[in-house]
Design a protein around this motif. Structure first.
Motif, PDB file in Angstrom:
ATOM      1  N   ALA B 162       0.739  -1.081   0.025  1.00 22.87           N
ATOM      2  CA  ALA B 162      -0.140  -0.021  -0.027  1.00 22.87           C
ATOM      3  C   ALA B 162       1.001   1.161  -0.090  1.00 22.87           C
ATOM      4  O   ALA B 162       0.294   2.402  -0.486  1.00 22.87           O
ATOM      5  N   LYS B 169       3.350   5.978  10.599  1.00 26.45           N
ATOM      6  CA  LYS B 169       2.698   4.656  11.367  1.00 26.45           C
ATOM      7  C   LYS B 169       3.359   4.780  12.834  1.00 26.45           C
ATOM      8  O   LYS B 169       2.765   4.495  13.786  1.00 26.45           O
ATOM      9  N   ASN B 186       5.513  -8.567   8.761  1.00 29.92           N
ATOM     10  CA  ASN B 186       4.435  -9.415   8.061  1.00 29.92           C
ATOM     11  C   ASN B 186       5.311  -9.805   6.915  1.00 29.92           C
ATOM     12  O   ASN B 186       5.814  -9.186   6.053  1.00 29.92           O
ATOM     13  N   ILE B 275      -5.135 -14.686   2.663  1.00 30.99           N
ATOM     14  CA  ILE B 275      -5.660 -13.454   3.432  1.00 30.99           C
ATOM     15  C   ILE B 275      -4.816 -13.075   4.784  1.00 30.99           C
ATOM     16  O   ILE B 275      -4.815 -11.905   5.092  1.00 30.99           O
ATOM     17  N   GLU B 278      -2.885  -9.692   4.847  1.00 27.58           N
ATOM     18  CA  GLU B 278      -3.617  -8.491   5.202  1.00 27.58           C
ATOM     19  C   GLU B 278      -3.448  -8.326   6.657  1.00 27.58           C
ATOM     20  O   GLU B 278      -3.525  -9.139   7.535  1.00 27.58           O
ATOM     21  N   ASN B 313       4.625  -3.946   9.816  1.00 29.71           N
ATOM     22  CA  ASN B 313       5.300  -3.630   8.672  1.00 29.71           C
ATOM     23  C   ASN B 313       6.094  -4.772   7.698  1.00 29.71           C
ATOM     24  O   ASN B 313       6.132  -5.766   8.601  1.00 29.71           O
TER      25      ASN B 313
HETATM   26  C1  LIG Z   1      -5.094  -9.169   0.503  1.00 26.02           C
HETATM   27  C2  LIG Z   1      -4.206  -8.695   1.047  1.00 26.02           C
HETATM   28  C3  LIG Z   1      -2.872  -9.419   1.221  1.00 26.02           C
HETATM   29  C4  LIG Z   1      -1.554  -8.920   1.654  1.00 26.02           C
HETATM   30  N1  LIG Z   1      -0.506  -9.688   1.681  1.00 26.02           N
HETATM   31  C5  LIG Z   1       0.461  -9.030   2.271  1.00 26.02           C
HETATM   32  C6  LIG Z   1       1.788  -9.511   2.412  1.00 26.02           C
HETATM   33  O1  LIG Z   1       1.766 -10.825   2.089  1.00 26.02           O
HETATM   34  N2  LIG Z   1       2.918  -8.953   3.077  1.00 26.02           N
HETATM   35  C7  LIG Z   1       2.738  -7.770   3.568  1.00 26.02           C
HETATM   36  O2  LIG Z   1       3.754  -7.301   3.727  1.00 26.02           O
HETATM   37  N3  LIG Z   1       1.704  -7.076   3.285  1.00 26.02           N
HETATM   38  C8  LIG Z   1       0.582  -7.664   2.662  1.00 26.02           C
HETATM   39  N4  LIG Z   1      -0.789  -6.869   2.614  1.00 26.02           N
HETATM   40  C9  LIG Z   1      -0.608  -5.420   2.842  1.00 26.02           C
HETATM   41  C10 LIG Z   1      -0.763  -5.324   4.608  1.00 26.02           C
HETATM   42  O3  LIG Z   1      -2.206  -5.464   4.806  1.00 26.02           O
HETATM   43  C11 LIG Z   1      -0.146  -3.873   5.177  1.00 26.02           C
HETATM   44  O4  LIG Z   1      -0.450  -2.887   4.381  1.00 26.02           O
HETATM   45  C12 LIG Z   1       1.381  -4.185   5.314  1.00 26.02           C
HETATM   46  O5  LIG Z   1       1.698  -5.481   5.877  1.00 26.02           O
HETATM   47  C13 LIG Z   1       1.789  -2.953   5.911  1.00 26.02           C
HETATM   48  O6  LIG Z   1       3.369  -3.022   6.122  1.00 26.02           O
HETATM   49  P1  LIG Z   1       4.024  -1.740   5.192  1.00 26.02           P
HETATM   50  O7  LIG Z   1       3.414  -0.624   5.657  1.00 26.02           O
HETATM   51  O8  LIG Z   1       5.434  -2.115   5.687  1.00 26.02           O
HETATM   52  O9  LIG Z   1       3.809  -2.016   3.829  1.00 26.02           O
HETATM   53  C14 LIG Z   1      -1.667  -7.470   2.059  1.00 26.02           C
HETATM   54  C15 LIG Z   1      -3.049  -6.757   1.844  1.00 26.02           C
HETATM   55  C16 LIG Z   1      -3.907  -7.382   1.393  1.00 26.02           C
HETATM   56  C17 LIG Z   1      -5.382  -6.483   1.464  1.00 26.02           C
END
Ligand SMILES: Cc1cc2nc3c(=O)[nH]c(=O)nc-3n(C[C@H](O)[C@H](O)[C@H](O)COP(=O)(O)O)c2cc1C
Ligand code: SF4
Ligand code: FES
Lengths: 157, 534
Positions: B162, B169, B186, B275, B278, B313
């Motif tokens: 995103a 954050k 994550n 999922i 997310e 993150n």
């Molecule tokens: C369906 C879906 C799957 C996602 N899969 C991942 C994932 O595998 N790894 C990940 O880091 N973020 C994933 N995201 C985004 C996370 O919801 C989240 O935005 C992110 O982990 C935040 O970390 P960041 O700000 O460092 O990007 C996914 C989002 C959605 C909607």
């Protein structure tokens, strides 16, 4: 790995596994992984014991076990082969591997009658530059063509 | 590194699972065998992968001129290589030259991946020798709010898809007064075509530990969780071992590096649910529940894991933080374009001749990635389309290959960068089948909480089948358009909300595959809705 499967054994395994994870926050997933590692699957008899040990309802435990693809309700075959069907592997002919397995009489998600092989699909093994990718009993294989898949399924690789 | 006799030649053989998937273990065993037999004095070190995956297994021998690479090496090549003078970096048909000078690598700007493939991932000494812990030491000399300010100033945006600014954050979590706070990484990396998280965890695990520890200091957290997908057994094992080693070194635990910081880290393994990537679904899973998406607000930064303020993150976000602190935010900020600062780790996969990791500043075009780095398709046929950003990302036609890799430019084109995965398809691809698969995947992996996603995706598969079969085409096209709108507007998270993206892009750019000729659906710019809020 597997035990006789009698209630007492399942119960004792589950209680011991839970005891090992007692200190962890929200321990149900690690506990289920550990139960499956020992018993090969998460038997129905494990559910009330887990509910009792972790102070959850049976419905909660059942809900978790069925939500995740990894947890099995039935034992798998001696070899579990997972074929990647996600986009990068599709681009390299993953569907051909699935057809090959079908032609060999195997159905995705099922174990052969003699209990030798379970074939499953998986979405991405993180080997997308060297696909088509297949995983067998925890081992990753890259650039797998039908012939190599045949050897993996036969256990000759 | 192992402490074999000093005269032994050091040969690096990757332990990365991609390299192992094409025989790296067998090559290492063959080298080891020659050493054990006493034929050659070799010290085999298992490193991460340099990310030139089409050359794997690529081995490197240390010579006075630098590390000389050979690849791809099959186990049966080893005897011939040794006989030809491998240990002196001698000539051989598989010889690639000095690895650091290989154009594919030399042209990149490796920031996050600077050490991956160079060091022994599980050697704390190697880590420190190659600049490890500089970021953490710098951070520990600063007040938490100063660390947060540095991360904000660097312009670092979340790499999980995103693109939400990491500093903002972190500030939200820092500003919460709670005693107990968490840092969650994550590492679910479920998107097809992405493997950078896996490679950095297998190739430089201490970097992730360092990044999470800096985050803990910055926001006042004492406990961290690393949620790794179960499809990554090697990454899980490497991270577990690295955490043990880090504890022994005093890099985790009480009074880290002699400071007042207490922080400990736990690995949790997912159970095969897309999922759970997310973030709110991941938190539910960490709590031992079904991975059902939570409605936001409350945002996880304020009410996250077990209701406590939580930083969530991505692996690449957290592994970039140590560099930002070691070199200062300005150096990072100076790379990139527009609001996309720093580098992105692009992952080239699918039908590509030279697949692997390209870390470079934002702004590089898709064509440069596919053609200059990737060398076109592996099959040698023309490239027809690439899907960027995982299964929820758009399929782009050749006419869009000049697009610069930049969050905003992609959103404007109705596409998304996501986690930086670039999956190439040749002209044999059937785009109706790919659109159908997007719906099928959503149906299979939906958490089931909301109707547009749970039911809509199933309906989507049926409707696409009818369009392709020629059954009431116009009515079904209108229905699909409605369905896409409904899923976009009515889904709780981006799983249902973004599934229309691959579908619409396929219909808009490749209408012939569905019927004949006419442009079928419009594509709209992406509005960053459910995702990207703190
Ligand atoms: C369906 C879906 C799957 C996602 N899969 C991942 C994932 O595998 N790894 C990940 O880091 N973020 C994933 N995201 C985004 C996370 O919801 C989240 O935005 C992110 O982990 C935040 O970390 P960041 O700000 O460092 O990007 C996914 C989002 C959605 C909607
Ligand atoms: S959009 Fe799909 S995955 Fe997301 S919350 Fe709704 S049902 Fe769950
Ligand atoms: S898509 Fe098959 S390994 Fe990633």
């Amino acid at each position: 790995m597997t035990t006789s499967g009698s209630d007492v054994t399942v119960e004792s395994v589950v209680r011991r596994v839970v005891a090992d994870h007692r200190g962890q926050r929200g321990a149900l997933l690690p506990v289920l992984h550990a139960v499956q590692a020992e018993l090969g699957h998460v038997p129905q008899e494990a559910i009330p014991v887990l509910a009792d040990e972790l102070n959850l309802s049976r419905a909660d435990v059942h809900g978790v076990v069925t939500f995740y693809h990894d947890f099995r309700r039935e034992p798998a075959g001696r070899t579990t082969v997972r074929i990647c069907r996600a986009e990068a592997c599709q681009a390299l002919g993953a569907d051909g591997l699935v057809s090959y397995a079908r032609e060999a009489g195997l159905t995705l998600g099922e174990t052969t009658a003699d209990g030798t092989v379970t074939v499953e699909q998986v979405f991405c093994l993180g080997n997308c530059a060297l696909g088509p990718s297949v995983e067998a009993n925890g081992r990753l294989y890259g650039r797998v063509g039908p012939a190599r898949l045949g050897s993996i399924l036969n256990g000759t690789v | 590194m192992s402490d074999a006799s000093h005269s032994a030649a050091v040969v690096y053989v990757p332990r990365d699972s991609a390299a192992r998937s094409v025989g790296a273990d067998e090559v290492a065993a063959a080298l080891q065998g020659a050493a054990t037999r006493g034929d050659f004095a070799i010290d085999v070190v298992r490193n991460g992968s340099r990310g030139m995956l089409w050359l794997e297994p690529m081995i490197e021998v240390v010579t006075p001129r630098g590390r000389v690479g050979y690849g791809p090496v099959a186990p049966e090549d080893v005897d011939g290589l040794l006989a030809a003078g491998l240990l002196d970096g001698a000539d051989h048909p598989l010889r690639l030259g000095l690895v650091d000078e290989l154009p594919w690598l030399a042209r990149q700007t490796r920031v996050t991946f600077a050490r991956v493939g160079i060091t022994d991932p599980l050697s704390p000494a190697d880590y420190v020798e190659h600049g490890g812990l500089k970021g953490l030491r710098a951070a520990l000399d600063m007040a938490p709010s100063e660390v947060v300010a540095a991360v904000t100033e660097s312009g670092l945006r979340g790499r999980g898809g995103a693109g939400f600014p990491a500093g903002i954050k972190w500030k939200t979590v820092l500003d919460c007064a709670d005693e107990l706070k968490f840092v969650c990484c994550n590492a679910d990396e479920g998107d097809s075509g992405t493997f950078a998280d896996r490679m950095v965890m297998e190739g430089d695990p201490f970097l992730l530990i360092e990044g999470m520890t800096i985050a803990a200091h910055a926001v006042g957290a004492t406990e961290g969780y690393l949620y790794i997908r179960s499809e990554y057994p090697d990454a899980i094992a490497t991270m577990r071992e690295a955490i043990e080693l880090a504890r022994e070194q005093g890099w985790l635990g009480q009074g880290i590096l002699g400071s007042t910081l207490d922080f400990d880290l736990h690995v949790r393994v997912g159970a095969g649910a897309y999922i759970c990537g997310e973030e709110t679904s991941m938190l539910e899973s960490l709590e031992g529940k079904r991975g059902m998406v939570r409605a936001k607000p409350p945002i996880p930064a304020i009410e996250g894991l077990f209701g406590k303020p939580t930083v969530v993150n991505n692996v690449l976000t957290l592994t970039t933080v140590p560099v930002v602190l070691a070199d200062g935010p300005q150096a990072y900020q100076d790379l990139g374009v527009g609001r996309s600062r720093g580098t992105q780790v692009f992952q080239l996969g699918g039908n590509i001749a030279r697949g692997g990791i390209v870390e470079t500043a934002f702004g590089i075009t898709l064509r440069e990635l596919i053609e200059d780095y990737g060398g076109g398709t592996r099959t040698g046929r023309p490239v027809r389309t690439v899907q960027v950003g995982g299964p929820l990302g758009a399929y782009l036609p050749e006419s869009q290959f000049e697009l610069p890799m930049d969050y905003e430019a992609f959103a404007e084109a109705g596409a998304m960068l996501g986690h930086g995965g670039v999956v190439v398809f040749d002209d044999s691809v059937d785009m109706a089948a790919q659109a159908r698969f997007a719906m099928e995947f959503c149906a299979e992996e939906s958490c089931g909480k909301c109707t547009p996603c749970r039911v809509g995706a199933v309906r989507g598969v049926e409707v696409i089948d009818k369009i392709v079969a020629g059954t009431h085409r116009d009515e079904n096209l209108a229905l699909l358009e409605d369905l896409c709108d409904l899923m976009t507007d009515g889904s709780l998270c981006a799983m249902g909300g973004l599934t229309p993206m691959p579908v619409r892009s396929a219909l808009a750019h490749f209408p012939d595959d569905f019927l004949g000729g006419r442009r079928l659906l419009d594509i709209h710019p992406v509005n960053t809705r459910t995702e990207g809020t703190v």
